[in-house]
Design a protein around this motif. Structure first.
Motif, PDB file in Angstrom:
ATOM      1  N   ALA A  24       0.827  -1.219   0.000  1.00 46.09           N
ATOM      2  CA  ALA A  24       0.000   0.000   0.000  1.00 46.09           C
ATOM      3  C   ALA A  24       0.855   1.260   0.000  1.00 46.09           C
ATOM      4  O   ALA A  24       0.896   2.002   0.992  1.00 46.09           O
ATOM      5  CB  ALA A  24      -0.939  -0.005   1.202  1.00 46.09           C
ATOM      6  N   ASP A  26       2.182   4.779   0.096  1.00 39.29           N
ATOM      7  CA  ASP A  26       1.594   6.093   0.347  1.00 39.29           C
ATOM      8  C   ASP A  26       2.545   7.216  -0.042  1.00 39.29           C
ATOM      9  O   ASP A  26       2.170   8.383  -0.020  1.00 39.29           O
ATOM     10  CB  ASP A  26       1.161   6.233   1.811  1.00 39.29           C
ATOM     11  CG  ASP A  26       2.318   6.086   2.792  1.00 39.29           C
ATOM     12  OD1 ASP A  26       3.192   5.225   2.571  1.00 39.29           O
ATOM     13  OD2 ASP A  26       2.339   6.829   3.800  1.00 39.29           O
ATOM     14  N   ALA A 105      -0.443   8.134  -8.109  1.00 36.99           N
ATOM     15  CA  ALA A 105      -1.829   8.380  -7.714  1.00 36.99           C
ATOM     16  C   ALA A 105      -2.663   7.115  -7.875  1.00 36.99           C
ATOM     17  O   ALA A 105      -3.540   6.828  -7.058  1.00 36.99           O
ATOM     18  CB  ALA A 105      -2.418   9.512  -8.543  1.00 36.99           C
ATOM     19  N   VAL A 107      -1.856   4.013  -7.446  1.00 40.94           N
ATOM     20  CA  VAL A 107      -1.663   3.006  -6.395  1.00 40.94           C
ATOM     21  C   VAL A 107      -1.969   3.575  -5.014  1.00 40.94           C
ATOM     22  O   VAL A 107      -1.775   2.891  -4.001  1.00 40.94           O
ATOM     23  CB  VAL A 107      -0.237   2.419  -6.432  1.00 40.94           C
ATOM     24  CG1 VAL A 107       0.035   1.750  -7.767  1.00 40.94           C
ATOM     25  CG2 VAL A 107       0.825   3.474  -6.127  1.00 40.94           C
ATOM     26  N   GLY A 108      -2.436   4.822  -4.953  1.00 45.03           N
ATOM     27  CA  GLY A 108      -2.896   5.376  -3.687  1.00 45.03           C
ATOM     28  C   GLY A 108      -1.922   6.264  -2.948  1.00 45.03           C
ATOM     29  O   GLY A 108      -2.198   6.668  -1.812  1.00 45.03           O
ATOM     30  N   LYS A 110      -0.062   9.537  -1.656  1.00 52.71           N
ATOM     31  CA  LYS A 110      -0.546  10.890  -1.388  1.00 52.71           C
ATOM     32  C   LYS A 110       0.584  11.916  -1.410  1.00 52.71           C
ATOM     33  O   LYS A 110       0.335  13.115  -1.526  1.00 52.71           O
ATOM     34  CB  LYS A 110      -1.243  10.942  -0.028  1.00 52.71           C
ATOM     35  CG  LYS A 110      -2.420   9.996   0.106  1.00 52.71           C
ATOM     36  CD  LYS A 110      -3.508  10.306  -0.921  1.00 52.71           C
ATOM     37  CE  LYS A 110      -4.705   9.383  -0.759  1.00 52.71           C
ATOM     38  NZ  LYS A 110      -5.715   9.582  -1.828  1.00 52.71           N
TER      39      LYS A 110
END
Length: 274
Positions: A24, A26, A105, A107-108, A110
């Protein structure tokens, strides 16, 4: 004019998920010439050659770029790291040059941290120094947003007043001070290349307020802001722009010498991110 989109290839999003299950990401990192030590500081690292990443396939022959996507961790953060980039001077579109922001963006992520090798157009900046980017000049005559209808249709007028996030810049300065690293601040001028700047162009860039100049970064940052990513940018000053004997080997050597300092600074920044 045909419309474009600012979506990453779904195959690339799926590739990241399958290569590093549970990561995940970020935070995204984009590395400039000779800055591989930054990627090597990641833990639990998985490397994917760009030949496997649909949106990053391209020329990828610039010396000093590994041409690989690395997935790993820095402290509590999942990181997607682009070890090299496509450039407009290689014949790709501005949108293709901005693809790291699109995939970040997708793959999540920020936070989008971009690094580059840059030439100094300021007598106060020497080779081997790090420069925190406070703003940029887009002198490429292009934008990755041309032809994009925006998320809700219509023309996407994207605010760029705080393109380089003030809070992230403050964090970078605090991390540099804690490590005892000098961190200059300045404006990055983005040109298309691949020819290095003439002495007249260097004088012009200095007159219009730039401290450093390079051939990347600007398309990525424009796309990142359009996708609502927070941006931090750091230039590694590799040379004085406009010299008659300037070579890409000089750029790479400066990257090798100062890459460890930049890697340490970025690891500290990642560890300090909320």
């Amino acid at each position: 004019m045909s419309q474009i989109d600012l979506l990453a290839e779904q195959a690339d999003i799926d590739l990241v998920a399958s290569a590093a299950p549970g990561l995940a990401p970020d935070v995204a990192l984009v590395l400039g010439s000779g800055l591989d030590p930054v990627a090597e500081a990641l833990t639990d690292r998985v490397d994917l050659p760009y030949s496997e990443v649909a949106g990053m396939r391209g020329p990828q022959h610039v010396a000093g770029h590994s041409g690989a996507l690395s997935l790993g961790r820095a402290g509590s953060h999942g990181v997607i790291c682009f070890r090299g980039r496509n450039h407009r001077y290689q014949g790709v579109t501005a949108r293709a040059a901005a693809y790291p922001a699109l995939l970040a963006a997708g793959v999540g992520a920020k936070t989008f941290i971009v690094t580059n090798a840059a030439g100094s157009v300021d007598a106060g900046l020497d080779a081997g120094e790090l420069m925190l980017i406070t703003d940029h000049l887009n002198l490429t005559g292009d934008s990755p947003l041309i032809g994009w209808p925006g998320p809700a249709g219509g023309t996407p007028f994207i605010p760029m007043g705080d393109a380089y996030d003030p809070a992230l810049r403050q964090l970078a300065k605090e991390c540099a001070a804690a490590r005892g690293l000098a961190l200059a601040e300045g404006i990055y001028a983005g040109l298309t290349g691949p020819a290095y700047e003439t002495p007249a162009e260097v004088r012009y860039l200095n007159m219009v307020g730039a401290q450093a100049v390079g051939m990347s970064t600007v398309p990525e940052v424009i796309a990142a802001r359009a996708l609502d990513l927070r941006v931090l940018g750091v230039s590694l000053i590799t040379n004085a722009a406009g010299g008659s004997e300037l070579s890409h080997e000089e750029v790479l050597e400066a990257g090798r010498k100062a890459g460890a300092d930049l890697a340490a600074l970025l690891v500290d920044i990642l560890a300090s991110l909320p």
